[in-house]
Design a protein around this motif. Structure first.
Motif, PDB file in Angstrom:
ATOM      1  N   ARG A  38       2.705  -4.682  -3.371  1.00  0.00           N
ATOM      2  CA  ARG A  38       2.002  -3.436  -3.658  1.00  0.00           C
ATOM      3  C   ARG A  38       0.728  -3.732  -4.434  1.00  0.00           C
ATOM      4  NH1 ARG A  38       6.188  -0.633  -8.027  1.00  0.00           N
ATOM      5  NH2 ARG A  38       5.705  -2.005  -9.806  1.00  0.00           N
ATOM      6  N   GLN A  39      -0.196  -2.798  -4.295  1.00  0.00           N
ATOM      7  CA  GLN A  39      -1.467  -2.938  -4.990  1.00  0.00           C
ATOM      8  C   GLN A  39      -1.947  -1.567  -5.425  1.00  0.00           C
ATOM      9  OE1 GLN A  39      -4.587  -4.906  -2.769  1.00  0.00           O
ATOM     10  NE2 GLN A  39      -5.563  -5.589  -4.663  1.00  0.00           N
ATOM     11  N   ALA A  40      -2.104  -1.420  -6.734  1.00  0.00           N
ATOM     12  CA  ALA A  40      -2.677  -0.210  -7.316  1.00  0.00           C
ATOM     13  C   ALA A  40      -4.167  -0.452  -7.535  1.00  0.00           C
ATOM     14  CB  ALA A  40      -1.978   0.115  -8.631  1.00  0.00           C
ATOM     15  N   PRO A  41      -4.942   0.620  -7.664  1.00  0.00           N
ATOM     16  CA  PRO A  41      -6.385   0.447  -7.875  1.00  0.00           C
ATOM     17  C   PRO A  41      -6.671  -0.445  -9.078  1.00  0.00           C
ATOM     18  CG  PRO A  41      -5.893   2.719  -7.365  1.00  0.00           C
ATOM     19  CD  PRO A  41      -4.569   2.031  -7.536  1.00  0.00           C
ATOM     20  N   TRP A  42      -7.601  -1.370  -8.888  1.00  0.00           N
ATOM     21  CA  TRP A  42      -8.086  -2.230  -9.961  1.00  0.00           C
ATOM     22  C   TRP A  42      -7.027  -3.216 -10.457  1.00  0.00           C
ATOM     23  CZ3 TRP A  42     -12.846  -1.276  -9.158  1.00  0.00           C
ATOM     24  CH2 TRP A  42     -13.276   0.033  -8.928  1.00  0.00           C
ATOM     25  N   THR A  43      -5.991  -3.452  -9.665  1.00  0.00           N
ATOM     26  CA  THR A  43      -4.980  -4.434 -10.046  1.00  0.00           C
ATOM     27  C   THR A  43      -4.759  -5.407  -8.894  1.00  0.00           C
ATOM     28  OG1 THR A  43      -3.083  -3.161  -9.235  1.00  0.00           O
ATOM     29  CG2 THR A  43      -3.819  -2.722 -11.497  1.00  0.00           C
ATOM     30  N   PRO A  44      -4.308  -6.614  -9.182  1.00  0.00           N
ATOM     31  CA  PRO A  44      -4.027  -7.550  -8.092  1.00  0.00           C
ATOM     32  C   PRO A  44      -2.777  -7.148  -7.322  1.00  0.00           C
ATOM     33  CG  PRO A  44      -3.411  -8.499 -10.206  1.00  0.00           C
ATOM     34  CD  PRO A  44      -4.094  -7.205 -10.510  1.00  0.00           C
ATOM     35  N   ARG A  45      -2.698  -7.612  -6.103  1.00  0.00           N
ATOM     36  CA  ARG A  45      -1.510  -7.352  -5.292  1.00  0.00           C
ATOM     37  C   ARG A  45      -0.341  -8.123  -5.900  1.00  0.00           C
ATOM     38  NH1 ARG A  45      -2.192  -7.448   1.152  1.00  0.00           N
ATOM     39  NH2 ARG A  45      -3.883  -6.088   0.455  1.00  0.00           N
ATOM     40  N   GLU A  46       0.823  -7.464  -5.983  1.00  0.00           N
ATOM     41  CA  GLU A  46       1.980  -8.102  -6.605  1.00  0.00           C
ATOM     42  C   GLU A  46       3.194  -8.019  -5.701  1.00  0.00           C
ATOM     43  OE1 GLU A  46       3.391  -6.197 -10.154  1.00  0.00           O
ATOM     44  OE2 GLU A  46       3.491  -4.217  -9.237  1.00  0.00           O
ATOM     45  N   PRO A  89       5.880   6.943 -12.178  1.00  0.00           N
ATOM     46  CA  PRO A  89       4.444   7.040 -11.857  1.00  0.00           C
ATOM     47  C   PRO A  89       3.775   5.675 -11.702  1.00  0.00           C
ATOM     48  CG  PRO A  89       5.029   8.663 -13.500  1.00  0.00           C
ATOM     49  CD  PRO A  89       6.251   7.813 -13.294  1.00  0.00           C
ATOM     50  N   GLU A  90       4.240   4.698 -12.436  1.00  0.00           N
ATOM     51  CA  GLU A  90       3.628   3.367 -12.340  1.00  0.00           C
ATOM     52  C   GLU A  90       3.981   2.634 -11.052  1.00  0.00           C
ATOM     53  OE1 GLU A  90       5.405   4.598 -14.903  1.00  0.00           O
ATOM     54  OE2 GLU A  90       6.703   3.050 -15.813  1.00  0.00           O
ATOM     55  N   ASP A  91       4.855   3.213 -10.244  1.00  0.00           N
ATOM     56  CA  ASP A  91       5.134   2.647  -8.920  1.00  0.00           C
ATOM     57  C   ASP A  91       4.087   3.077  -7.895  1.00  0.00           C
ATOM     58  OD1 ASP A  91       8.599   3.263  -9.565  1.00  0.00           O
ATOM     59  OD2 ASP A  91       7.581   1.314  -9.637  1.00  0.00           O
ATOM     60  N   THR A  92       3.198   3.966  -8.290  1.00  0.00           N
ATOM     61  CA  THR A  92       2.155   4.433  -7.388  1.00  0.00           C
ATOM     62  C   THR A  92       1.265   3.278  -6.965  1.00  0.00           C
ATOM     63  OG1 THR A  92       2.147   6.651  -8.345  1.00  0.00           O
ATOM     64  CG2 THR A  92       0.153   5.942  -7.178  1.00  0.00           C
ATOM     65  N   ALA A  93       1.145   3.102  -5.653  1.00  0.00           N
ATOM     66  CA  ALA A  93       0.364   1.987  -5.118  1.00  0.00           C
ATOM     67  C   ALA A  93       0.382   2.065  -3.595  1.00  0.00           C
ATOM     68  CB  ALA A  93       0.944   0.649  -5.560  1.00  0.00           C
ATOM     69  N   VAL A  94      -0.426   1.226  -2.983  1.00  0.00           N
ATOM     70  CA  VAL A  94      -0.297   0.989  -1.549  1.00  0.00           C
ATOM     71  C   VAL A  94       0.697  -0.149  -1.367  1.00  0.00           C
ATOM     72  CG1 VAL A  94      -1.459   0.315   0.587  1.00  0.00           C
ATOM     73  CG2 VAL A  94      -2.654   1.752  -1.100  1.00  0.00           C
ATOM     74  N   TYR A  95       1.694   0.082  -0.538  1.00  0.00           N
ATOM     75  CA  TYR A  95       2.742  -0.896  -0.306  1.00  0.00           C
ATOM     76  C   TYR A  95       2.504  -1.589   1.034  1.00  0.00           C
ATOM     77  CZ  TYR A  95       5.393   0.679  -4.333  1.00  0.00           C
ATOM     78  OH  TYR A  95       5.789   0.961  -5.616  1.00  0.00           O
ATOM     79  N   TYR A  96       2.522  -2.910   0.987  1.00  0.00           N
ATOM     80  CA  TYR A  96       2.261  -3.721   2.167  1.00  0.00           C
ATOM     81  C   TYR A  96       3.490  -4.526   2.550  1.00  0.00           C
ATOM     82  CZ  TYR A  96      -2.659  -2.901   1.009  1.00  0.00           C
ATOM     83  OH  TYR A  96      -3.865  -2.331   0.725  1.00  0.00           O
ATOM     84  N   CYS A  97       3.689  -4.633   3.825  1.00  0.00           N
ATOM     85  CA  CYS A  97       4.741  -5.481   4.381  1.00  0.00           C
ATOM     86  C   CYS A  97       4.126  -6.821   4.758  1.00  0.00           C
ATOM     87  CB  CYS A  97       5.332  -4.797   5.610  1.00  0.00           C
ATOM     88  SG  CYS A  97       6.589  -5.766   6.470  1.00  0.00           S
ATOM     89  N   ARG A  98       4.871  -7.891   4.520  1.00  0.00           N
ATOM     90  CA  ARG A  98       4.417  -9.228   4.864  1.00  0.00           C
ATOM     91  C   ARG A  98       5.592 -10.011   5.445  1.00  0.00           C
ATOM     92  NH1 ARG A  98       3.248 -13.968   0.406  1.00  0.00           N
ATOM     93  NH2 ARG A  98       2.984 -15.705   1.872  1.00  0.00           N
ATOM     94  N   VAL A  99       5.333 -10.776   6.492  1.00  0.00           N
ATOM     95  CA  VAL A  99       6.378 -11.647   7.032  1.00  0.00           C
ATOM     96  C   VAL A  99       5.816 -13.057   7.221  1.00  0.00           C
ATOM     97  CG1 VAL A  99       7.550  -9.750   8.196  1.00  0.00           C
ATOM     98  CG2 VAL A  99       5.911 -11.145   9.471  1.00  0.00           C
ATOM     99  N   SER A 100       6.684 -14.024   7.103  1.00  0.00           N
ATOM    100  CA  SER A 100       6.359 -15.418   7.428  1.00  0.00           C
ATOM    101  C   SER A 100       7.131 -15.756   8.688  1.00  0.00           C
ATOM    102  CB  SER A 100       6.772 -16.348   6.284  1.00  0.00           C
ATOM    103  OG  SER A 100       6.027 -16.062   5.119  1.00  0.00           O
ATOM    104  N   ALA A 101       6.407 -16.092   9.742  1.00  0.00           N
ATOM    105  CA  ALA A 101       7.056 -16.214  11.039  1.00  0.00           C
ATOM    106  C   ALA A 101       6.418 -17.310  11.883  1.00  0.00           C
ATOM    107  CB  ALA A 101       6.974 -14.877  11.779  1.00  0.00           C
ATOM    108  N   LYS A 102       7.184 -17.739  12.874  1.00  0.00           N
ATOM    109  CA  LYS A 102       6.670 -18.653  13.888  1.00  0.00           C
ATOM    110  C   LYS A 102       6.378 -17.841  15.144  1.00  0.00           C
ATOM    111  CE  LYS A 102       8.986 -22.890  12.370  1.00  0.00           C
ATOM    112  NZ  LYS A 102       9.918 -23.976  12.745  1.00  0.00           N
TER     113      LYS A 102
END
Length: 124
Positions: A38-46, A89-102
């Protein structure tokens, strides 16, 4: 081409729940790790949560969500889910899915693929 499509985001009140879904489609041979960031404004993706197939679907969580969020996966459908409870409220963010795949059976390396993100807003 590999595509990840997230869904399930939205507006929820504090203390509420949401379930995010991520569907992986396209040319995929095998998926090892699946995760949510997830990434909130002005914060790194975590990292929020991740689950790996090796060792029987071991999962790990970011400290701020441990005990409230649960990650799962459906290997037959190439999907991963994030159940989010007791949202704050601090969970507010854009949530991204990521996979590691062949992408093919001949690939010797895994590649990382990302979705476009889904907005989660926790507010009264």
């Amino acid at each position: 081409q590999v595509q990840l499509v997230e869904s399930g985001g939205g507006l929820v009140q504090p203390g509420g729940s949401l379930r995010l879904s991520c569907e992986v489609s396209g040319s995929i041979f095998s998926i090892d790790a699946m995760g949510w960031y997830r990434q909130a404004p002005w914060t790194p993706r975590e990292l929020v949560a991740a689950i790996v197939s090796v060792g029987g679907n071991n999962s790990l969580y970011g400290a701020s969500v441990k005990g409230r969020f649960t990650i799962s996966r459906d290997n037959a459908k190439n999907m991963t889910y994030l159940q989010m409870n007791s949202l704050k409220p601090e969970d507010t963010a854009v949530y991204y899915c990521r996979v590691s795949a062949k992408p093919t059976m001949y690939a010797t390396l895994e590649y990382d693929y990302w979705g476009q993100g889904t907005q989660v807003t926790v507010s009264s």
